[in-house]
Write an enzyme that holds these catalytic residues in place. Structure first.
Site, PDB file in Angstrom:
ATOM      1  N   LYS A 179     -13.605 -14.477   4.332  1.00 49.09           N
ATOM      2  CA  LYS A 179     -12.666 -15.612   3.915  1.00 49.09           C
ATOM      3  C   LYS A 179     -13.581 -16.721   3.457  1.00 49.09           C
ATOM      4  CE  LYS A 179      -8.200 -15.178   4.847  1.00 49.09           C
ATOM      5  NZ  LYS A 179      -7.297 -15.042   3.766  1.00 49.09           N
ATOM      6  N   PRO A 203      -4.340 -21.999   6.860  1.00 48.88           N
ATOM      7  CA  PRO A 203      -3.808 -21.881   7.955  1.00 48.88           C
ATOM      8  C   PRO A 203      -4.618 -21.937   9.248  1.00 48.88           C
ATOM      9  CG  PRO A 203      -2.889 -20.297   6.562  1.00 48.88           C
ATOM     10  CD  PRO A 203      -4.181 -20.735   6.232  1.00 48.88           C
ATOM     11  N   ARG A 244       0.709  -1.093   0.076  1.00 52.55           N
ATOM     12  CA  ARG A 244      -0.160  -0.146   0.128  1.00 52.55           C
ATOM     13  C   ARG A 244       0.725   1.214  -0.289  1.00 52.55           C
ATOM     14  NH1 ARG A 244      -5.254  -0.528   1.871  1.00 52.55           N
ATOM     15  NH2 ARG A 244      -5.460   1.427   1.419  1.00 52.55           N
TER      16      ARG A 244
END
Length: 346
Positions: free
Chosen positions: A166, A189, A35
């Site tokens: 997600k 994960p 960014r």
């Protein structure tokens, strides 16, 4: 040694930096999205510190925003594969869930769309166990989960922004991969610990720092499936190196570790430190979760044990995982070495 150039989104993040390192170590060239230039410089310093200055010749950066189209077409030029690692992770549950869901869902769709437009067919994406083990009616006792399980958001009493983002992002990614012929692999994960490379440490390390510095005055009884960040990064690289992983999901979990056991590990390693020992009763967490905040993010794990089978991921790695205990201790060592702990009472 591998050749080819990989675009790594979120290159300045905890997983992103380690993924950049492991790709460079394996011989790839890397273009990282960040960014700001300051964050790019932090990655350069981490790479030079781990691999030497020469590795920087195979690393470049582009400043991009997951929520804007600008610059993505140019960033994909000359790229052979994409590692989509970027994620928005907050310690507190936001009042507006779109702060997290937007970058997860729209950001993923944007990355995949521009990859396809550039005729890039290989994508490895960082997902989460949050897309696997929730909405299954599991409220007590132990239960095991594998890559065959998918979170059912509609069946959850308490959702949280990260889980929703997600899960929707992974659903969208697989749908898009099927429609466009993308060779997609997803890595899932658990709680990611392990060593921080610099002061821009992951929120997940607060599990360790809070116990060490006392900012977590009392801990919940629940546990997490832990994985070391170095293994997560290595799995992304291994997936890119093995074409047969396309179309597959891989859990990245070493073992289940209750929060009190994390405290015990730290207590044994640092006997002169005052490690948090108090516990928060489950009923208090269940009450607090109704109002959001950090409790909302763990309420689905209170009163039960979710064990995620990482054996398929270990086969991908070609070796055993770094142990959960080592992941805790290396996180603690790096937090202390980098001066990232607040004095108790500060």
């Amino acid at each position: 040694m591998q050749t080819g150039q990989v675009l790594v989104t979120g290159a300045n993040g905890f997983v992103g930096k380690w993924t950049v390192l492991e790709l460079l170590r394996a011989g790839f060239s890397v273009r990282g999205t960040v960014r700001s230039e300051g964050r790019a410089e932090a990655v350069r310093q981490a790479v030079a510190g781990q691999l030497g200055e020469a590795a920087l010749s195979r690393l470049d950066f582009v400043r991009l925003d997951l929520m804007q189209d600008k610059g993505w077409a140019e960033a994909m030029e000359g790229i052979d594969a994409v590692a989509h690692v970027a994620a928005q992770i907050l310690a507190e549950e936001p009042r507006d869930m779109q702060v997290v869901i937007g970058p997860a869902l729209e950001g993923t769709e944007r990355v995949l769309r521009f990859a396809v437009a550039a005729d890039i067919r290989r994508v490895v994406m960082t997902s989460s166990i949050a897309t696997v083990g929730y909405g299954h009616g599991h409220t007590s006792g132990k239960r095991g989960y594998s890559e065959a399980d998918f979170t059912d958001l509609d069946a959850m009493k308490f959702t949280w922004a990260y889980c929703v983002g997600k899960t929707r992002a992974e659903q969208a990614a697989w749908a898009y991969a099927r429609s466009e012929g993308l060779l997609l692999t997803t890595i899932h994960p658990g709680a990611i610990l392990g060593p921080a490379l610099d002061a821009d440490a992951s929120i997940s390390l607060q599990m360790v720092s809070g116990l060490l510095e006392g900012s977590t005055p009392a801990m919940p009884s629940n546990g997490f499936s832990v994985v070391d960040v170095r293994d997560v990064a290595a799995m992304h690289v291994a997936a890119l190196q093995q074409p047969e992983t396309a179309g597959q999901r891989y859990l990245a979990t070493a073992s289940y570790l209750p929060f009190p056991e994390v405290a015990d590990i730290l207590r044994r390693a640092y006997p002169d430190w005052t490690i948090t020992s108090k516990h928060v009763p489950d009923w208090i967490i269940k009450l607090l979760a109704r109002f959001g905040g950090p409790a909302r993010q763990i309420i689905n794990d209170i009163g039960n044990e979710k064990h995620f089978d990482g054996s398929k991921g270990a086969l991908l790695l070609g070796r055993p995982y770094i142990s959960a205990e080592d992941a805790v201790l290396s996180a603690a060592e790096s937090l202390i070495r980098l001066g990232l702990l607040k004095p108790r009472g500060a």
